[in-house]
Design an enzyme around this catalytic site. Structure first.
Site, PDB file in Angstrom:
ATOM      1  N   GLU A   4      88.211  30.515  54.066  1.00 50.43           N
ATOM      2  CA  GLU A   4      86.966  31.238  54.303  1.00 50.43           C
ATOM      3  C   GLU A   4      85.745  30.378  53.965  1.00 50.43           C
ATOM      4  OE1 GLU A   4      87.517  34.629  51.741  1.00 50.43           O
ATOM      5  OE2 GLU A   4      89.386  35.113  52.759  1.00 50.43           O
ATOM      6  N   GLU A  53      93.244  37.260  53.749  1.00 52.07           N
ATOM      7  CA  GLU A  53      94.046  36.347  52.930  1.00 52.07           C
ATOM      8  C   GLU A  53      95.515  36.303  53.320  1.00 52.07           C
ATOM      9  OE1 GLU A  53      91.582  38.110  51.749  1.00 52.07           O
ATOM     10  OE2 GLU A  53      90.284  36.597  50.852  1.00 52.07           O
ATOM     11  N   PHE A  63      88.831  31.573  45.558  1.00 51.59           N
ATOM     12  CA  PHE A  63      88.918  31.717  44.107  1.00 51.59           C
ATOM     13  C   PHE A  63      90.394  31.978  43.833  1.00 51.59           C
ATOM     14  CE2 PHE A  63      84.446  32.521  44.404  1.00 51.59           C
ATOM     15  CZ  PHE A  63      83.917  32.275  43.152  1.00 51.59           C
ATOM     16  N   ASP A  74      91.795  33.720  41.933  1.00 56.35           N
ATOM     17  CA  ASP A  74      92.062  35.145  41.685  1.00 56.35           C
ATOM     18  C   ASP A  74      92.596  35.860  42.927  1.00 56.35           C
ATOM     19  OD1 ASP A  74      90.254  35.650  38.929  1.00 56.35           O
ATOM     20  OD2 ASP A  74      89.601  34.035  40.220  1.00 56.35           O
ATOM     21  N   PHE A  75      92.227  35.361  44.103  1.00 48.94           N
ATOM     22  CA  PHE A  75      92.624  36.067  45.318  1.00 48.94           C
ATOM     23  C   PHE A  75      94.015  35.669  45.806  1.00 48.94           C
ATOM     24  CE2 PHE A  75      87.828  35.614  45.913  1.00 48.94           C
ATOM     25  CZ  PHE A  75      87.594  36.626  45.005  1.00 48.94           C
ATOM     26  N   HIS A 118      87.195  36.924  38.805  1.00 53.06           N
ATOM     27  CA  HIS A 118      86.825  35.605  39.328  1.00 53.06           C
ATOM     28  C   HIS A 118      86.987  34.517  38.263  1.00 53.06           C
ATOM     29  CE1 HIS A 118      84.806  38.009  42.458  1.00 53.06           C
ATOM     30  NE2 HIS A 118      84.706  36.920  43.179  1.00 53.06           N
TER      31      HIS A 118
HETATM   32  C1  LIG Z   1      89.824  39.223  48.697  1.00 47.15           C
HETATM   33  C2  LIG Z   1      88.583  38.428  48.595  1.00 47.15           C
HETATM   34  N1  LIG Z   1      88.381  37.391  49.415  1.00 47.15           N
HETATM   35  C3  LIG Z   1      87.261  36.658  49.336  1.00 47.15           C
HETATM   36  C4  LIG Z   1      86.299  36.959  48.414  1.00 47.15           C
HETATM   37  C5  LIG Z   1      85.051  36.116  48.312  1.00 47.15           C
HETATM   38  N2  LIG Z   1      83.925  36.854  48.886  1.00 47.15           N
HETATM   39  C6  LIG Z   1      83.139  37.631  48.125  1.00 47.15           C
HETATM   40  S1  LIG Z   1      82.022  38.470  49.005  1.00 47.15           S
HETATM   41  C7  LIG Z   1      82.529  37.743  50.447  1.00 47.15           C
HETATM   42  C8  LIG Z   1      81.877  38.100  51.731  1.00 47.15           C
HETATM   43  C9  LIG Z   1      81.959  39.566  51.943  1.00 47.15           C
HETATM   44  O1  LIG Z   1      81.364  39.911  53.136  1.00 47.15           O
HETATM   45  P1  LIG Z   1      81.210  41.412  53.562  1.00 47.15           P
HETATM   46  O2  LIG Z   1      82.477  42.155  53.325  1.00 47.15           O
HETATM   47  O3  LIG Z   1      80.652  41.440  54.919  1.00 47.15           O
HETATM   48  O4  LIG Z   1      80.163  42.015  52.515  1.00 47.15           O
HETATM   49  P2  LIG Z   1      78.665  41.532  52.223  1.00 47.15           P
HETATM   50  O5  LIG Z   1      78.755  40.436  51.219  1.00 47.15           O
HETATM   51  O6  LIG Z   1      78.055  41.105  53.491  1.00 47.15           O
HETATM   52  O7  LIG Z   1      78.018  42.733  51.633  1.00 47.15           O
HETATM   53  C10 LIG Z   1      83.586  36.870  50.214  1.00 47.15           C
HETATM   54  C11 LIG Z   1      84.270  36.078  51.234  1.00 47.15           C
HETATM   55  C12 LIG Z   1      86.540  38.042  47.555  1.00 47.15           C
HETATM   56  N3  LIG Z   1      85.662  38.399  46.604  1.00 47.15           N
HETATM   57  N4  LIG Z   1      87.667  38.769  47.668  1.00 47.15           N
END
Ligand SMILES: Cc1ncc(C[n+]2csc(CCOP(=O)(O)OP(=O)(O)O)c2C)c(N)n1
Lengths: 322, 327
Positions: free
Chosen positions: B31, B61, B84, B86-87, B130
């Site tokens: 990602e 994932e 991370f 954690d995921f 995290h």
């Molecule tokens: C399972 C997981 N994968 C990746 C992440 C890292 N991450 C945190 S926020 C994010 C983007 C999220 O986008 P969206 O769901 O559109 O929400 P927005 O941030 O736009 O509110 C990512 C990839 C995470 N926290 N959890």
């Protein structure tokens, strides 16, 4: 659908509170007073406020890493929120959670989530619990356009559909998931099309029109309370700030941000509507902004004068019976 | 060839540049990789240099991990970025039920050359979801190799070895150490074979057995201990599976005392495994019980005083050393 004047002004105040809360959080983060990282929902106030305006205190909400607005719209206490962001012992989670993990179970907020889409399976569980307990509560989960591409989303939606659980799946399509544009990560035009895959109603709404969000949510909530099962709502909106505070944002043109900010601000749009409908005057609006500011100042003062947790407090709260 | 000073991030990027140039079946998947060259800037220059070989995925994932497994089974050498560590929970079936078992279950028919890159560790006030150090979970899964580098040279040498390895490798790199600098050999064939520990500070009084961020705790502790006349040997394990038990044994046979140090919480951590092996294989050489130093057994809390309290510190290492040295 008619919403009375008092409710409309309440909604306006909620949106203003979220905007000012987020602005304050950004400033104090930049000044190094808020540890960790924070994700702000500036520009998305129409979604959080519109949806939560339809909920009762005993309804459930599961939120996300970008969850301050949902918390505030559901009625969370600003003092305890700010204190949590600052890592103080008087915060909602006694400093254990921070921005990404605020919750207030006393008003049905089942928690922000550091795991994207983490709230969806849990909200199916809350919906199941409502059904088993035979109450007329509803359970709402907010998630992002990015989150909608995770597998657990689909397991939760399917289960909610087959068991007709009283759940609202609210996807806030703010166009970006971190550095990834929504259109790159999903082949659908409208994310509400996913609802068809589970045979549940799906609505795509102008998420920056708080009244449109409210109108759609009222419909979905009524259906859920009557045992008709889940709905999906896509609130189309825009993330004005970076993904996290400090995001270099090389992935997008700032002109795009400015256009949304200047032409499609949910608060300004609602304000114009209220003024035109003679519910709000410029003067009254200023009073509201000032009152909210005073309330936030008090929350800040509370947070700043609160102590940090004791180091050993880290060992508490793991089990009920250790 | 001479050494250069570079950060752990730069060392990682250099390893990837060299390997990707050498073997065109290598690609990176995960990602948010191309816009900022990874969310930590860890893939600097790769999107420009290797277009089409570093792929942005949706937040999916299970499918990311699965694409790693499936492409590895069919001729590619994927490097899966897990954002991370954690995921990893979100790709657990693909890692533990699929990647770890496919070769074995199918009687050794296939190879599965995949590296899962997992930025891990605490100290950034990033709270419970995290900040984790999860390497022990994977050590507990037969079929996965587990690598945890500390210094930039280790990052580079171990990443190159992991990429060239024909088995799935879980590669944990501490987020707080990305910017930390160190010497890195310029030789493009500089490789640290998996399963080879390094004695990074020779000593005679006690063996500090460690890896990842624990290594720096041990080096700090060793400096302090030296002032008090205790000469600690610091062994950086570097890879937990395969484990270099020979180097561990040589060290313990010299010092008769062992303290195991890692950032992960103590209970069920890698220290438990290593302590068990030391007592089983080196019982006659021990003058004291083997002790473990690690985080306290709670999720990582957000607020700084609590996070600092939970994580192991050089003082904890020093206290454990004094206990085993009866000082
Ligand atoms: C399972 C997981 N994968 C990746 C992440 C890292 N991450 C945190 S926020 C994010 C983007 C999220 O986008 P969206 O769901 O559109 O929400 P927005 O941030 O736009 O509110 C990512 C990839 C995470 N926290 N959890």
């Amino acid at each position: 659908m008619s919403t009375d004047k008092k409710k409309l002004l309440e909604m306006y105040r909620t949106m203003v509170t979220i905007r000012q809360f987020e602005t304050m959080a950004g400033e104090y983060f930049a000044a190094g007073q808020i540890p960790g990282f924070i994700h702000l929902s500036i520009g998305q106030e129409g979604s959080s406020t519109g949806v939560c305006s339809c909920l009762r205190p005993d309804d459930y909400v599961a939120t996300t890493h970008r969850g301050h607005g949902h918390m505030i719209a559901k009625g969370a206490d600003l003092k305890r929120m700010v204190a949590e962001l600052f890592g103080k012992v008087t915060g909602y989670c006694k400093g254990k959670g921070g921005s990404m993990h605020i919750a207030d179970f006393s008003i049905g907020i089942l928690g922000a989530n550091g795991v994207v889409a983490g709230g969806l399976p849990l909200i199916a569980g809350a919906g199941l619990s409502i059904k088993l307990r035979k109450t007329d509560q509803v359970a709402v989960v907010f998630f992002g356009d990015g989150a909608s591409n995770r597998g657990p989303v689909h397991e939760a939606m399917n289960m909610a559909a087959i068991w007709k659980l009283p759940v609202l799946f609210v996807v806030e399509n703010n166009q970006w998931a971190s550095t990834t544009p929504q259109g790159y990560a999903c082949a659908l035009g409208d994310l509400c099309q996913r609802a068809a895959g589970y045979n549940m109603p799906g609505y795509s709404v102008d998420g920056n029109d708080v009244l449109a969000v409210r109108e759609t949510t009222l419909k979905a909530v009524a259906a859920a309370r009557q045992g008709e099962g889940p709905s999906m709502i896509e609130n189309k909106t825009y993330r004005i700030r970076g993904h996290f505070e400090g995001d270099p944002q090389k992935y997008r043109d700032q002109a795009e941000v400015l256009t949304w900010q200047e032409k499609n601000d949910p608060i300004r749009r609602f304000e114009e509507h209220l003024v035109k409908s003679q519910i709000l005057t410029k003067k009254k609006s200023k009073v509201i902004w000032d009152e909210v500011k005073a309330e936030l100042d008090a929350a800040l003062e509370f947070a700043q004068s609160s102590p940090y947790p004791k180091p050993e407090d880290a060992l508490q709260d793991l089990f009920v019976n250790a | 060839m001479s050494d250069r000073i570079m950060s752990a991030s730069a060392a990682l990027a250099e390893a990837l540049h060299e390997e990707m140039a050498r073997d065109e079946t290598i690609f990176i998947l995960g990602e948010d990789l191309t816009a900022h060259a990874g969310i930590f800037g860890q893939f600097k220059g790769i999107p420009e240099k290797f277009p089409g070989r570093i792929l942005d995925t949706p937040i999916s994932e299970a499918a990311i991990a699965g694409c790693g497994v499936g492409s590895a089974l069919t001729g590619m050498r994927p490097i899966v970025d897990f954002h991370f560590s954690d995921f990893v929970t979100c790709g657990m079936d693909e890692f533990c039920n699929q990647a770890a078992k496919i070769r074995y279950m199918f009687g050794g028919q296939v190879k599965l050359p995949m590296v899962v890159w997992c930025p891990d560790g605490a100290g950034l006030r990033a709270a419970a979801q995290h900040s984790q150090s999860l390497e022990a979970w994977f050590v507990h899964t037969p079929g996965l190799k587990v690598v945890v580098p500390s210094e930039p040279a280790d990052v580079k040498g171990l990443m190159k070895a992991s990429i060239r390895d024909d088995d799935p490798v879980m590669f944990f790199q501490h987020k707080r150490l990305f910017r930390r600098e160190g010497h890195v050999p310029a030789d493009p064939e500089f490789i640290i074979p998996l399963g080879r520990a390094a004695v990074k500070r020779p000593g005679k009084d006690v063996s500090l057995l460690t890896y990842g961020s624990g290594f720096f705790l041990c080096m700090d502790a060793a400096l302090e201990l030296a002032k008090e006349g205790i000469d600690a040997e610091v062994v950086d394990l570097r890879s937990l599976k395969p484990l270099d038990m020979e180097t561990v044994a040589a060290s313990v046979k010299k010092t008769f005392r062992a303290v195991i140090v890692h950032e992960a919480c103590v209970t069920g951590g890698f220290g438990a495994e290593l302590a068990a092996r030391i007592q089983a294989e080196l019982f006659d050489h021990l003058d004291a019980p083997v002790l473990r130093v690690g985080a306290k057994d709670v999720p990582i809390p957000f607020s700084p005083p609590m996070e600092d309290f939970v994580l192991p510190k050089p003082a904890d290492v020093i206290a454990a050393v004094k206990t085993v040295c009866y000082r």
